[in-house]
Enzyme design. Structure first.
Site, PDB file in Angstrom:
ATOM      1  N   GLY A 128      19.034 -15.797 -27.750  1.00  0.00           N
ATOM      2  CA  GLY A 128      18.235 -16.745 -27.001  1.00  0.00           C
ATOM      3  C   GLY A 128      18.901 -18.103 -26.877  1.00  0.00           C
ATOM      4  O   GLY A 128      19.290 -18.521 -25.790  1.00  0.00           O
ATOM      5  N   TRP A 153      12.932 -12.566 -21.418  1.00  0.00           N
ATOM      6  CA  TRP A 153      12.178 -13.775 -21.078  1.00  0.00           C
ATOM      7  C   TRP A 153      12.469 -14.263 -19.655  1.00  0.00           C
ATOM      8  O   TRP A 153      12.642 -15.454 -19.417  1.00  0.00           O
ATOM      9  CB  TRP A 153      12.472 -14.897 -22.084  1.00  0.00           C
ATOM     10  N   THR A 155      11.456 -15.369 -16.263  1.00  0.00           N
ATOM     11  CA  THR A 155      10.349 -15.836 -15.436  1.00  0.00           C
ATOM     12  C   THR A 155      10.482 -15.236 -14.043  1.00  0.00           C
ATOM     13  O   THR A 155      11.565 -15.261 -13.455  1.00  0.00           O
ATOM     14  CB  THR A 155      10.354 -17.370 -15.350  1.00  0.00           C
ATOM     15  N   ARG A 241      16.038 -28.611 -17.387  1.00  0.00           N
ATOM     16  CA  ARG A 241      15.276 -29.299 -18.427  1.00  0.00           C
ATOM     17  C   ARG A 241      14.479 -30.460 -17.846  1.00  0.00           C
ATOM     18  O   ARG A 241      13.365 -30.748 -18.293  1.00  0.00           O
ATOM     19  CB  ARG A 241      16.220 -29.774 -19.533  1.00  0.00           C
ATOM     20  N   GLU A 361      13.734 -23.227 -21.714  1.00  0.00           N
ATOM     21  CA  GLU A 361      14.809 -24.135 -21.276  1.00  0.00           C
ATOM     22  C   GLU A 361      15.490 -24.794 -22.476  1.00  0.00           C
ATOM     23  O   GLU A 361      15.912 -25.950 -22.411  1.00  0.00           O
ATOM     24  CB  GLU A 361      14.273 -25.204 -20.317  1.00  0.00           C
TER      25      GLU A 361
END
Length: 390
Positions: A128, A153, A155, A241, A361
């Site tokens: 990750g 993960w 999106t 971010r 993020e």
């Protein structure tokens, strides 16, 4: 720096769109876990999915400072959509910055116009916060790459029309220079999504692991040269971010608005609860937190718009805005008391949605690592990152 009349008008327009198009649908979609694909088409056709990208490819050609204010407005009423817009922009970043003219002309108009919704595949189940440890591979066979592995993960996983994928093209596991970047069509043979994650919040935003089982991608869909993928990914994350910081700021603002409205109407001991000093002070702290998150985020955006280094400031913004969002949404529940703990009011959803902002993020622990390393390598006598430069 005062905002231009055009920027003010745009933010007002987005506020109206949010009130008219998003607010009536948000609670029901989140409760049902429905992915609002048509909302993204609407935003794209309105020109809101490509604001920071060049007009010649269908973007808005606007500054990041303005774009983040738009994201905040969306995030203040529907965080899933705000995050989705940010992720879509991140999925377009590599094509805009490292694509050839032919690649940009071919794909960007539909991507920025909302006809093609994007997703971003970097993280893996075992890697990750350490993307250099990824094991997904892309093997060159003739004029195609064959991609095999899994990306966690994701999106828009299973809903996206294209996936920006980082995969290893060298045989050196753990090497930072052996990763390349690809645009993979959502209907590619061998590409499949696992069952969506059953999440605490952002239930209207589908998150799933994507499986690449010998997915064949033409060489023309590689962005940049071989081995440049991780640099493309990390450069995009600085901007991503800021997107999350803006959405988190909007989420906190939405929670504050709900708390203030409730405190103005609810009475105890013959007075509105906002008139009780103890609760008034709590609301004041919430307002200060939102304002500081907004200021920190827009400061980093102004550095980016000026072409100045902003990586450390992006991490500061993400850290500050998301930590504040968690605190403000939790305090909003407290302001509403027992009512805040029920689903009759949106603040309990806002609190659940805020938690993940501290995780994706780059976790906030990673942001602190980035900031600390930046302090160790930057001349602290420099004025580059000082607010006066913006």
């Amino acid at each position: 720096m005062l905002p231009s009349e055009e920027a003010v008008d745009l933010v007002r327009l987005v506020r109206r769109i949010a009130a008219d198009e998003l607010v009536p649908r948000a609670a029901a979609s989140e409760a049902a876990g429905e992915f609002p694909r048509e909302v993204f088409r609407t935003l794209g056709r309105t020109g809101l999915l490509g604001l920071p990208y060049p007009e010649e490819y269908g973007g808005g050609g606007l500054s990041y400072e303005v774009y983040l204010q738009v994201l905040e407005e969306i995030g203040s009423v529907w965080a899933s959509v705000g995050v989705g817009v940010s992720v879509h922009a991140l999925s377009c970043f590599g094509l805009v910055t490292r694509g050839t003219d032919e690649q940009r002309t071919r794909w960007l108009p539909d991507m920025l116009g909302g006809e093609l919704l994007g997703a971003y595949c970097l993280s893996e189940p075992h890697a990750g916060s350490d993307p250099a440890a990824m094991t997904t591979t892309a093997r060159l066979v003739g004029d195609e790459y064959v991609i095999s592995g899994a990306k966690a993960w994701t999106t828009h996983g299973g809903e996206a029309d294209f996936y920006k994928v980082m995969a290893r093209t060298s045989e050196s596991p753990g090497g930072r220079d052996g990763i390349s970047c690809f645009l993979v069509p959502g209907d590619a043979t061998g590409l499949a999504a696992d069952r969506p994650e059953d999440k605490m919040g952002l239930t209207g935003s589908t998150t799933a692991t994507m499986r690449f089982d010998g997915v064949r991608v033409p060489v023309e869909r590689r962005l940049g040269g071989e081995g440049e993928g991780l640099r493309i990914a990390l450069a995009g994350l600085d901007s991503g971010r800021l997107g999350i910081a803006a959405v988190a700021t909007g989420l906190a603002q939405g929670a504050l608005d709900a708390a203030v409205a409730y405190a103005q109407q609810r009475t105890t001991f013959g007075r509105r609860i906002i008139d009780h000093q103890g609760l008034g002070f709590l609301l004041a702290d919430m307002e200060a937190a939102v304002a500081s998150a907004r200021a920190t985020t827009l400061h980093a955006a102004r550095l980016k718009d000026a072409g100045l280094p902003f990586s450390r400031e992006a991490s500061v913004a993400k850290l500050v805005a998301t930590d504040h969002a968690m605190k403000v949404t939790t305090d909003a529940v407290q302001v509403l008391g027992g009512a805040g703990y029920t689903k009759d009011f949106p603040v309990e959803r806002y609190m659940r949605e805020a938690k993940v902002m501290q995780i994706f993020e780059g976790t906030n622990q990673i942001q602190r690592l980035v900031i600390a390393r930046g302090l160790d390598t930057t001349d602290q006598g420099s004025v580059v990152s000082r607010p006066a430069t913006s």
